[in-house]
Design a protein around this motif. Structure first.
Motif, short mmCIF file in Angstrom:
data_model
loop_
_atom_site.label_atom_id
_atom_site.label_comp_id
_atom_site.label_asym_id
_atom_site.label_seq_id
_atom_site.Cartn_x
_atom_site.Cartn_y
_atom_site.Cartn_z
N SER A 71 -60.96 13.20 28.36
CA SER A 71 -60.98 14.21 28.39
C SER A 71 -62.08 15.64 27.41
CB SER A 71 -60.07 15.15 28.48
OG SER A 71 -59.30 15.32 26.78
N ARG A 188 -44.91 14.58 23.12
CA ARG A 188 -45.15 13.78 24.24
C ARG A 188 -44.96 14.07 25.38
NH1 ARG A 188 -43.60 9.48 22.20
NH2 ARG A 188 -45.56 8.63 20.68
N GLU A 191 -46.12 17.94 26.51
CA GLU A 191 -47.65 17.41 26.71
C GLU A 191 -48.36 18.16 27.99
OE1 GLU A 191 -52.44 15.05 25.50
OE2 GLU A 191 -50.33 14.24 24.82
N THR A 192 -47.17 17.04 29.06
CA THR A 192 -47.93 17.17 30.28
C THR A 192 -46.59 17.28 30.72
OG1 THR A 192 -46.70 14.32 30.46
CG2 THR A 192 -49.11 14.68 29.50
N HIS A 193 -45.69 18.27 30.52
CA HIS A 193 -45.07 19.08 31.35
C HIS A 193 -45.77 19.75 32.30
CE1 HIS A 193 -41.20 20.92 31.78
NE2 HIS A 193 -40.72 20.89 30.78
N LYS A 194 -44.97 19.67 33.77
CA LYS A 194 -45.02 19.81 34.77
C LYS A 194 -45.90 21.66 34.42
CE LYS A 194 -40.41 20.52 36.62
NZ LYS A 194 -39.14 20.33 37.16
N ARG A 199 -51.71 20.68 31.28
CA ARG A 199 -51.27 20.10 30.27
C ARG A 199 -51.81 20.98 28.53
NH1 ARG A 199 -54.27 14.15 28.40
NH2 ARG A 199 -55.65 15.71 28.14
N ARG A 220 -52.89 17.83 22.86
CA ARG A 220 -53.21 17.00 24.30
C ARG A 220 -54.87 16.69 24.17
NH1 ARG A 220 -55.89 21.44 28.11
NH2 ARG A 220 -57.24 21.99 26.29
#
Length: 289
Positions: A71, A188, A191-194, A199, A220
């Protein structure tokens, strides 16, 4: 010819700096970053900084930052500082001030110290923080002007977060100590929480006193890191808006200490980090890919 690169680190946060002209026109930078950043099959790094001449009249060079997961980041305080050090080390730039264009805008770097063989200390202006939920971006029930002590669920564990945009989305969690919290696991998850559609960095902050904070960092696209420029700036600002510290602090990370100042809006509101970048080694990428 195989592409050549130089590896630098800022407080143990290591970056491979490479000039864009070294890569073939068909090279996908993110994929190249994924391969060369691998610590078993590549050179190993927390990211790459891709440097090229700037197309903007008010910038000297352009820098793109790519993470090990391929990314592209809008900004990296340590990554861009490593890129600045590369330009001085390679004698591509010699003036005291250097302006780098990034996805997060043009950033000013002022060289404060230089010692051989390749250690550089810069004051780096990383921009003005933004606090509203839309700018972070963070999804909340209603738009918020500031996200302070907001309750989030991290896989069944309730945590209180202070979030802001500091070149990248940042989510700060204030703790009394690091041993009593499973910070890597929480990092962890968050980082990808909705509620963070792009992110987020996750920074765990312990306030030692009004001039000192200590961090653990889940970055991230990277994971656990020894240090991070944007994360340390975000954590410092978060502590300041919560009234925990003054506007000049020392930030202690596993990789070292940085000094951070948040200038008042009567000046320009810039967050300035003073930190180092040091050369590690030079190499050529010989692997077929």
């Amino acid at each position: 010819m195989p592409p050549s690169f130089i590896k630098f680190h800022g407080f143990g946060n290591d970056y491979i700096v490479i000039e864009s002209k070294e890569l073939a026109a068909t090279t996908v930078p993110g994929e190249f970053a994924r391969l060369i950043c691998n610590r078993h099959y590549g050179a190993g790094a927390d990211g790459i900084a891709l440097v090229s001449p700037s197309q903007e009249a008010n910038a000297d060079f352009h820098v793109r930052i790519f993470n090990p997961d391929s990314s592209e980041a809008s900004l990296s305080g340590n990554g861009t500082r490593c890129a600045a050090a590369y330009l001085y080390y390679k004698k591509l730039w010699s003036n005291e001030e250097l302006r780098l264009s990034t996805r997060a805008g043009i950033k000013l770097y002022t060289l404060r110290e230089h010692s051989d063989p390749g250690r550089y200390v810069f004051d780096s202006e990383l921009g003005q923080p933004r606090f509203d939920s839309a700018s972070i971006p963070m999804i909340t029930e209603e738009p918020m002007e500031r996200v302070i002590d907001y309750t989030l669920d991290a896989n069944g564990k309730t945590v209180s977060v202070t979030a802001l945009q500091m070149g990248n989305p940042n989510c700060c969690i204030f703790v009394d100590d690091f041993e009593s919290i499973a910070w890597r696991q929480i990092g962890r998850v968050l980082e990808t929480h909705k509620q963070f559609p792009d992110r987020t960095n996750v920074v765990f902050v312990r306030v030692a006193d009004r001039q000192t904070i200590e961090l653990r960092i889940w970055e991230r696209g990277v994971g656990e890191t020894e240090a991070s420029g944007t994360c340390s700036c975000a954590a410092a600002v978060a502590a300041m808006i919560k009234g925990e510290t003054d506007r000049r602090v020392t930030v202690v990370m596993p990789g070292g200490k940085a000094k951070i100042q948040w200038r008042g809006y009567q000046d320009d509101g810039e967050v300035v980090i003073t930190g180092s970048a040091e050369v590690i080694y030079a190499g050529e990428w010989l692997a077929t890919w």
